[in-house]
Motif scaffolding. Sequence first.
Motif: not given
Lengths: 333, 266
Positions: A219-234
Amino acid sequence: MTAAQAPLAISVRGLTKEFSRVKKTGSFLKRMSPFSGVVENFVALKGIDLDVARGESLAFIGPNGAGKSTTIKILTGILHPTMGEASVLGLTPWKDRERLAYRIGSVFGQKSQLWLHLPASDTFELLSRVYELDRARYHARRKQLIELFEIGDYADVPVRKLSLGQRMRCEIAASLLHEPEVLFLDEPTIGLDPVAKASIRDLIRSANREAGVTVFLTSHDAGDIEQLCRRTVIVNQGQIVFDGSTNALRRDALTKKEIDLKLSTAIESFEPMTGVEVVKAKGYGLKLSVDTKTTGIDRVVGELLRRYEVEDIAIVSPPLEEIIATIYRGGNR
Amino acid sequence: MTEAIKLYEVARITLRSRWRYLWDMLGSTLFLGVVLFVFVKLWTVTYGAAGGTGAIAGFTLTQMIWYLVATETIIMSMIPIHRSIEREIKDGDVAIRLNKPLSFLGYHWSVFIGEGMLKGLILVLVGGVVAFLMVGPTEFSFLSALPLMLTFVLTATANFFFGALIGLLAFWTEDITGFYFIFDRLKWLLGGFLMPITLFPEWLQRIVEWLPFPLMIYRPAELAVSFEFSKWFELTWKQLLLVAGLWLVAQVLYRSGVRRLDVNGG
């Protein structure tokens, strides 16, 4: 059991994908000829390594052209990699595409699997046959999803008459009908208003936390990432540039912090401090940006308290969106 | 068996989806009435010049017009499958198809048959009414209805694979329009779309007999206007062979094409 010890849903080693493009130049006739042109190779993925535990919710993000969708398409068996290995639920996606399809679900925010001129319930019925669901199991699951997604009022309305938010709810419900173990989501909230976004996120979160579905989200939406995912891979330019917890990304990825102050007296001038920049100074308000690599935040705060009579102070990390954008640009981390 | 159920369900949902636009479809087939009207006038003059009521190339005037109803039904009921497949490959919608436990070609075949059945039925009704009003009925036995339906499915299937083969070329080439234009017009001309191949010169008939095109248009249309079980059996096994051959080639093309699928980006 920690995420690192949990059995793997996805395991990727040295995944590489090269695309070929024919570039046509020269005269009109030359460009029209099927035999002219130069083949250009473009590397979309450059040897990616990645493990995702079962039940994990992972944001796989990056700028346009970074290789996100290519990765999803390889992991769902749509594309064949040029090199490398991948295993999803113990299967090699491009070799066992059909077998894997029974165990994974996918939502492509910009592409619909629903039949536009028919109600979503008709697509559910078709999918129940395609996934060979037992009739009793299908009816129970359908009822459960209709209740959970609150789509009972419009499950029998032609899809083309639904709002984008309603359509996305139906789209995700359709993807969960066969109870997939891994759900691939490619921009699931694109184009939605904030209320619809929030409700779609709730649904994805409940699939992950209550049903234990592994979520692989781009997603390009930071909200999706913050609210859904505990881990982030860039991923950027086909390579992983960050792999860590979303909290750590927010907390540690950038060496910049902001200090927001409300002073008792109006500020007239700010005497420079090493590693500190004034973002805004107006009336009683003062906003500073601190480079924590140069100066410790404690020292800056101490100095500020010594200099001014402070009514209120807040130390904030920059918004996730800004952190991500900085990493995309290859900036300070 | 489960694969057959899946394909049946895709055909059924296609039918349901298109059924909602029945009146639009009916409106678009009215063009067939205009075409038939023009051909009735042309063939009436031709038969008149040939000395009245006799047969030309084995067809009476009535049979000739009903033959045209059959060929128009075959051709106009087929959706441009080459275009659908090309579009899916080019814009990445193929991703939606490939992530389901369902054959890519099977899915498209079911859509093709589902829509083709509905369109075919409408075209037979519209064309039949026009032909009946202008030249009267043709010989028809209800015993032939079921075999003819099977012939329609086999004919549609052969035409499907023909279009699908061209569509699959999109895995390799940017634009398939040129290929389609050439092969489709060849099929029309040599398959007997506008006139029975028995009207062709002797030497051309001998060549055409070796091509697949008559099995896709002329033979089934001729069978529809003068049905005989012996002809039906002969056509059926030939069409089965043709479909098997085209299916095999399509499988090879698809399997090698999908390996080089180039859907970059979201």
